[in-house]
Motif scaffolding. Structure first.
Motif, PDB file in Angstrom:
ATOM      1  N   TYR A   1       0.813  -1.223   0.000  1.00 44.32           N
ATOM      2  CA  TYR A   1       0.000   0.000   0.000  1.00 44.32           C
ATOM      3  C   TYR A   1       0.842   1.266   0.000  1.00 44.32           C
ATOM      4  O   TYR A   1       0.289   2.366  -0.049  1.00 44.32           O
ATOM      5  N   SER A   2       2.138   1.139   0.118  1.00 49.51           N
ATOM      6  CA  SER A   2       3.071   2.239  -0.103  1.00 49.51           C
ATOM      7  C   SER A   2       2.690   3.504   0.678  1.00 49.51           C
ATOM      8  O   SER A   2       2.257   3.439   1.820  1.00 49.51           O
ATOM      9  N   TYR A   3       2.845   4.659   0.032  1.00 50.50           N
ATOM     10  CA  TYR A   3       2.614   5.942   0.687  1.00 50.50           C
ATOM     11  C   TYR A   3       1.154   6.151   1.077  1.00 50.50           C
ATOM     12  O   TYR A   3       0.848   6.885   2.029  1.00 50.50           O
ATOM     13  N   LYS A   4       0.221   5.488   0.380  1.00 51.45           N
ATOM     14  CA  LYS A   4      -1.187   5.686   0.705  1.00 51.45           C
ATOM     15  C   LYS A   4      -1.531   5.073   2.059  1.00 51.45           C
ATOM     16  O   LYS A   4      -2.443   5.537   2.741  1.00 51.45           O
ATOM     17  N   GLY A   5      -0.797   4.039   2.453  1.00 51.59           N
ATOM     18  CA  GLY A   5      -1.007   3.477   3.775  1.00 51.59           C
ATOM     19  C   GLY A   5      -0.655   4.463   4.871  1.00 51.59           C
ATOM     20  O   GLY A   5      -1.371   4.593   5.872  1.00 51.59           O
ATOM     21  N   ILE A   6       0.456   5.189   4.699  1.00 50.65           N
ATOM     22  CA  ILE A   6       0.860   6.203   5.677  1.00 50.65           C
ATOM     23  C   ILE A   6      -0.102   7.389   5.631  1.00 50.65           C
ATOM     24  O   ILE A   6      -0.427   7.975   6.659  1.00 50.65           O
ATOM     25  N   ALA A   7      -0.554   7.745   4.436  1.00 49.56           N
ATOM     26  CA  ALA A   7      -1.515   8.841   4.304  1.00 49.56           C
ATOM     27  C   ALA A   7      -2.815   8.518   5.038  1.00 49.56           C
ATOM     28  O   ALA A   7      -3.413   9.380   5.688  1.00 49.56           O
ATOM     29  N   LEU A   8      -3.257   7.263   4.958  1.00 49.90           N
ATOM     30  CA  LEU A   8      -4.478   6.875   5.658  1.00 49.90           C
ATOM     31  C   LEU A   8      -4.266   6.914   7.170  1.00 49.90           C
ATOM     32  O   LEU A   8      -5.161   7.340   7.915  1.00 49.90           O
ATOM     33  N   ALA A   9      -3.090   6.501   7.629  1.00 51.08           N
ATOM     34  CA  ALA A   9      -2.776   6.615   9.056  1.00 51.08           C
ATOM     35  C   ALA A   9      -2.822   8.073   9.501  1.00 51.08           C
ATOM     36  O   ALA A   9      -3.307   8.384  10.596  1.00 51.08           O
ATOM     37  N   ALA A  10      -2.342   8.974   8.650  1.00 55.03           N
ATOM     38  CA  ALA A  10      -2.381  10.398   8.964  1.00 55.03           C
ATOM     39  C   ALA A  10      -3.818  10.891   9.089  1.00 55.03           C
ATOM     40  O   ALA A  10      -4.151  11.674   9.993  1.00 55.03           O
ATOM     41  N   VAL A  11      -4.686  10.430   8.197  1.00 56.82           N
ATOM     42  CA  VAL A  11      -6.099  10.825   8.249  1.00 56.82           C
ATOM     43  C   VAL A  11      -6.720  10.411   9.574  1.00 56.82           C
ATOM     44  O   VAL A  11      -7.375  11.201  10.262  1.00 56.82           O
ATOM     45  N   PHE A  12      -6.519   9.158   9.957  1.00 57.98           N
ATOM     46  CA  PHE A  12      -7.104   8.676  11.204  1.00 57.98           C
ATOM     47  C   PHE A  12      -6.447   9.314  12.433  1.00 57.98           C
ATOM     48  O   PHE A  12      -7.087   9.473  13.467  1.00 57.98           O
ATOM     49  N   TYR A  13      -5.187   9.681  12.302  1.00 59.53           N
ATOM     50  CA  TYR A  13      -4.476  10.334  13.403  1.00 59.53           C
ATOM     51  C   TYR A  13      -5.019  11.747  13.637  1.00 59.53           C
ATOM     52  O   TYR A  13      -5.375  12.114  14.760  1.00 59.53           O
ATOM     53  N   PHE A  14      -5.100  12.533  12.584  1.00 60.12           N
ATOM     54  CA  PHE A  14      -5.536  13.921  12.732  1.00 60.12           C
ATOM     55  C   PHE A  14      -7.028  14.042  13.051  1.00 60.12           C
ATOM     56  O   PHE A  14      -7.445  14.976  13.726  1.00 60.12           O
TER      57      PHE A  14
END
Length: 252
Positions: A172-185
């Motif tokens: 899932y590459s960078y989109k996996g980290i981006a999704l973690a950022a969404v749920f974090y913020f």
């Protein structure tokens, strides 16, 4: 949402089941077709292709659920260091089964298993959290920093993590980290988190059910469990890949 009724264990179970369905297509069905293609008619190949598409589509539900539970774990675990260590150890243990199941080889650098993505997401969240807490809203002169500056700093940390995920070719590459950022913020705003996550993964409609399920999560239904129960997924992940790789070897 105040009136959720799904516990974290239920979401984890749904994620595990849909992940296995996905891997039945990606590993077993694909391996069977590749090894028997000369003996299959075009009609049979077409029918198996339809089944393959359904299995992979259903499997899209799993990843957003696992990322959501990762972020929940980050905010609720008593020991983030041990949480990260556990993820990293099982990511290492899962790499060989992952390569065998997905690529049919003992070792390949084409892509790394999803636990590395989750581990990287956890570490990036920890770095963003520490940056916010340590700076405490002030610059080196002791002056108050605007909230936008702190938010921008955390965004840069997540962007760097996304770049690492892309370079390391994690699942899932960078989109996996981006999704973690969404749920974090948006941790305190579940509906906004689900909407933003659905937009981020809007290229495939089969991701959408995962974000609907997240809306019905009830954080108050967290259950105390022993260490073995909490870690069942980490063991289940490499073991189910080994079983699927064994099935492919048998049918092939």
């Amino acid at each position: 949402m105040r009136y959720g009724f799904l516990s974290g264990n239920v979401l984890k179970g749904i994620g595990a089941v849909t992940m296995v369905i996905d891997h039945l297509g990606a590993v077993v069905l694909k391996g069977y077709v590749n090894s028997h293609v000369s003996g299959l008619t075009q009609a049979q190949i077409d029918r198996l292709g339809v089944i393959y598409g359904w299995l992979r589509s259903i499997g899209r539900i799993s990843f957003p659920l696992f990322v959501f539970l990762l972020v929940e774990g980050f905010f609720h675990t008593k020991d983030r260091k041990k949480y990260g260590q556990r993820l990293f150890v099982f990511a290492l243990l899962s790499e060989l089964p992952y390569d065998l199941a997905i690529y049919g080889r003992f070792c390949t650098w084409e892509r790394q298993n999803v636990l590395f993505t989750l581990f990287l997401g956890l570490r990036v969240m920890e770095m963003a959290w520490r940056a916010r807490v340590h700076i405490e809203g002030k610059d080196w002169r002791g002056r108050e920093l605007p909230a936008g500056v702190l938010f921008g700093l955390q965004c840069l940390i997540f962007a760097a993590g996304a770049g690492v995920a892309h370079l390391c070719r994690t699942d899932y590459s960078y989109k996996g980290i981006a999704l973690a950022a969404v749920f974090y913020f948006f941790h305190a705003y579940r509906q906004a988190a689900a909407l933003a996550g659905a937009c981020l993964f809007s290229e495939n409609v089969w991701y959408f059910p995962a974000f609907v399920l997240i809306l019905f999560y009830d954080p108050n239904r967290r259950r105390k469990a022993n260490a073995g129960t909490r870690r069942w997924f980490y063991l289940f992940y490499p073991l189910h890949l080994l079983v699927l790789a064994g099935i492919v070897w048998i049918v092939g």
